[in-house]
Design a protein around this motif. Sequence first.
Motif, PDB file in Angstrom:
ATOM      1  N   GLN A  60       0.844  -1.194   0.000  1.00  0.00           N
ATOM      2  CA  GLN A  60       0.000   0.000   0.000  1.00  0.00           C
ATOM      3  C   GLN A  60       0.877   1.241   0.000  1.00  0.00           C
ATOM      4  O   GLN A  60       1.943   1.254   0.625  1.00  0.00           O
ATOM      5  N   PRO A  61       0.457   2.305  -0.708  1.00  0.00           N
ATOM      6  CA  PRO A  61       1.225   3.554  -0.655  1.00  0.00           C
ATOM      7  C   PRO A  61       1.378   4.052   0.777  1.00  0.00           C
ATOM      8  O   PRO A  61       0.617   3.677   1.675  1.00  0.00           O
ATOM      9  N   ALA A  62       2.360   4.905   1.004  1.00  0.00           N
ATOM     10  CA  ALA A  62       2.651   5.421   2.337  1.00  0.00           C
ATOM     11  C   ALA A  62       1.404   6.063   2.948  1.00  0.00           C
ATOM     12  O   ALA A  62       0.707   6.825   2.278  1.00  0.00           O
ATOM     13  N   PRO A  63       1.096   5.759   4.216  1.00  0.00           N
ATOM     14  CA  PRO A  63      -0.095   6.336   4.852  1.00  0.00           C
ATOM     15  C   PRO A  63      -0.122   7.862   4.807  1.00  0.00           C
ATOM     16  O   PRO A  63      -1.184   8.461   4.619  1.00  0.00           O
ATOM     17  N   ASP A  64       1.036   8.507   4.986  1.00  0.00           N
ATOM     18  CA  ASP A  64       1.063   9.973   4.931  1.00  0.00           C
ATOM     19  C   ASP A  64       0.567  10.477   3.579  1.00  0.00           C
ATOM     20  O   ASP A  64      -0.165  11.475   3.508  1.00  0.00           O
ATOM     21  N   LYS A  65       0.974   9.817   2.528  1.00  0.00           N
ATOM     22  CA  LYS A  65       0.572  10.241   1.179  1.00  0.00           C
ATOM     23  C   LYS A  65      -0.922  10.045   0.981  1.00  0.00           C
ATOM     24  O   LYS A  65      -1.611  10.932   0.449  1.00  0.00           O
ATOM     25  N   LEU A  66      -1.453   8.904   1.393  1.00  0.00           N
ATOM     26  CA  LEU A  66      -2.885   8.655   1.243  1.00  0.00           C
ATOM     27  C   LEU A  66      -3.708   9.648   2.061  1.00  0.00           C
ATOM     28  O   LEU A  66      -4.742  10.147   1.599  1.00  0.00           O
ATOM     29  N   GLU A  67      -3.259   9.939   3.267  1.00  0.00           N
ATOM     30  CA  GLU A  67      -4.006  10.877   4.110  1.00  0.00           C
ATOM     31  C   GLU A  67      -3.979  12.283   3.525  1.00  0.00           C
ATOM     32  O   GLU A  67      -4.974  13.027   3.622  1.00  0.00           O
ATOM     33  N   ALA A  68      -2.857  12.671   2.902  1.00  0.00           N
ATOM     34  CA  ALA A  68      -2.795  13.993   2.272  1.00  0.00           C
ATOM     35  C   ALA A  68      -3.787  14.086   1.120  1.00  0.00           C
ATOM     36  O   ALA A  68      -4.469  15.108   0.942  1.00  0.00           O
ATOM     37  N   MET A  69      -3.886  13.026   0.326  1.00  0.00           N
ATOM     38  CA  MET A  69      -4.845  13.014  -0.785  1.00  0.00           C
ATOM     39  C   MET A  69      -6.277  13.076  -0.259  1.00  0.00           C
ATOM     40  O   MET A  69      -7.124  13.816  -0.775  1.00  0.00           O
ATOM     41  N   ALA A  70      -6.562  12.271   0.779  1.00  0.00           N
ATOM     42  CA  ALA A  70      -7.907  12.259   1.353  1.00  0.00           C
ATOM     43  C   ALA A  70      -8.238  13.612   1.978  1.00  0.00           C
ATOM     44  O   ALA A  70      -9.373  14.099   1.875  1.00  0.00           O
ATOM     45  N   GLN A  71      -7.260  14.250   2.621  1.00  0.00           N
ATOM     46  CA  GLN A  71      -7.495  15.543   3.254  1.00  0.00           C
ATOM     47  C   GLN A  71      -7.887  16.593   2.220  1.00  0.00           C
ATOM     48  O   GLN A  71      -8.803  17.395   2.447  1.00  0.00           O
ATOM     49  N   ALA A  72      -7.211  16.591   1.074  1.00  0.00           N
ATOM     50  CA  ALA A  72      -7.557  17.543   0.017  1.00  0.00           C
ATOM     51  C   ALA A  72      -8.965  17.282  -0.515  1.00  0.00           C
ATOM     52  O   ALA A  72      -9.726  18.218  -0.776  1.00  0.00           O
TER      53      ALA A  72
END
Length: 244
Positions: A60-72
């Motif tokens: 899975q992609p890095a959690p930080d990256k996924l959360e940044a996408m979801a936050q936007a």
Amino acid sequence: MQFWLKWIAVAAVLAGLTACATGPRTVDADVRTVAAQAPGAAVLLNARYRFERGPLVAGQPAPDKLEAMAQAALARVGALRDDANAQLSVQVGGYVSAYWRDEWGRPMGYGPRLSLGLGFGGGWRGGGIGLGMGWPLDDPSIPAYVSEVNLLMRDLRTGQIVYDTRARHDGPWHDTDNVLAALFVAALEGYPNPAQTVRRVGVPLVPVANATGGSAPPVPTSGAVPQAVPAPAPGAPVMVTPRH
């Protein structure tokens, strides 16, 4: 020589199509959402949330990256990240897998096929047998990618799941960050009152340089989407098609 000439011609056509394109690229996704009904859904309006992480998934992609996408994507629907005063917890996930398919779009399962040849020969001094294996130059198999994201929102006061949504895209695009960022936008289509059926959602993309203007909802600076990722078109509505 004919093989290379063919691929040079194909590349030239693709380059021409790209140059002539007049609109943003669209990422199509199949979206399925389950949302709490009133009065439980009231917590979704102008929600404040914090991220919570589940077990890490291999690949899975890095959690930080996924959360940044979801936050936007959440900012586009009016939800604000506020770790200190959160009403909701948000868990996100995403993955990308690759497979091979033929020119008709059918999965092949084993990748580009190999050619296997068996030959016999004879002459006045004797005979022979040969076995050969090679990679055919006219192999029509092409790579394809399945990308999926999911987002789960839970009421911190009651523990109730109030929003559970996922979006899936199957296509030739291998720019993972661009596709996953668009899928989070697609997954939140209709928030906080989405259709309760599977639907096809199209999300237009624009280059980051062109996405900084306009009237896009503000995105908190903490965990902002990496600038290498083209953002969904600011203010552009997603396109929704019911699927049965």
